[in-house]
Design a protein around this motif. Structure first.
Motif, short mmCIF file in Angstrom:
data_model
loop_
_atom_site.label_atom_id
_atom_site.label_comp_id
_atom_site.label_asym_id
_atom_site.label_seq_id
_atom_site.Cartn_x
_atom_site.Cartn_y
_atom_site.Cartn_z
N LYS A 155 -59.50 9.40 -11.07
CA LYS A 155 -58.80 10.14 -10.00
C LYS A 155 -57.31 9.82 -10.00
N LYS A 156 -56.95 8.55 -10.23
CA LYS A 156 -55.52 8.18 -10.30
C LYS A 156 -54.81 8.90 -11.43
N LEU A 157 -55.52 9.12 -12.52
CA LEU A 157 -54.94 9.79 -13.67
C LEU A 157 -54.80 11.30 -13.47
N GLY A 158 -55.41 11.80 -12.39
CA GLY A 158 -55.34 13.23 -12.10
C GLY A 158 -56.56 14.00 -12.56
N CYS A 159 -57.58 13.31 -13.04
CA CYS A 159 -58.80 13.98 -13.49
C CYS A 159 -59.50 14.65 -12.31
#
Length: 198
Positions: A155-159
């Motif tokens: 989620k932090k990576l934008g997935c």
């Protein structure tokens, strides 16, 4: 004449992020691989199963087969080290489908180095390489139910969570879900432009 390497300036080095740098696996990395295979909870989340007891021979074989990017298993294997030069885990680019532009990444951060941002930093480096140098277009990953650290990192990576494969893994006496995540090249670029990383 002895080969001497002067101090390396990493300030403009592609394979380094704020927290970590990626490097080729070295022969001496077998020790970290061996020792960290005794962390059963982490290994279960990574492999979705209980592995047989680790052996020194298996650890040395793994390193020998993957040192200096020599792998012939279609994975690009790296050691992750922090900026102090300590080996903190491993990461690899795998499942590359050049026709469709898809790929996956496998990552392990050793127990004593978890929750320090090392995994997220290493993933950013390898995503940037896959999207901007290898011309791949879509990162796909699956996280075992209960692996909150990996799900949060995705989620932090934008997935984007794209789905759930229900009750497909049997381990520890129960059936668990696999949570599916994905990230496109455009999503990656947009997120990192906003964060000022490009």
């Amino acid at each position: 004449m002895e080969n001497k390497i002067s101090v390396i300036d990493y300030s403009n080095y592609f394979w380094q992020e704020r927290e970590v740098r990626l490097r080729a696996i070295k022969p001496e990395d077998w020790k970290s691989d061996y020792i960290n295979k005794f962390d059963t909870p982490s290994r279960r989340l990574l492999e979705c199963a209980i592995e047989l007891p680790p052996t020194i021979v298996a650890a040395k074989t793994f390193v020998d087969e993957n040192a200096d990017f020599s792998s012939n298993n279609r994975r690009i294997m790296f050691t992750i080290e922090n900026l102090e030069g300590q080996c903190v885990g491993g990461i690899n680019l795998n499942s590359i489908d050049e026709r469709n532009g898809t790929f996956s990444i496998g990552i392990v951060i050793y127990k004593e180095y978890q929750s320090r941002g090392y995994g997220t930093s290493a993933m950013k480096i390898l995503l940037k390489y896959a999207f901007l140098e290898q011309r791949l277009n879509k990162f796909n990953d699956a996280v075992l139910e209960g692996n909150d650290g990996s799900a949060n990192m995705m989620k932090k990576l934008g997935c984007v969570q794209e789905g759930v494969r229900r009750k497909v893994i049997y381990t520890n006496g129960q059936y668990l879900d696999m949570i599916l995540f994905g990230l496109t090249k455009d999503e990656f670029i947009d997120k990192h432009k906003v964060e000022g990383n490009f």
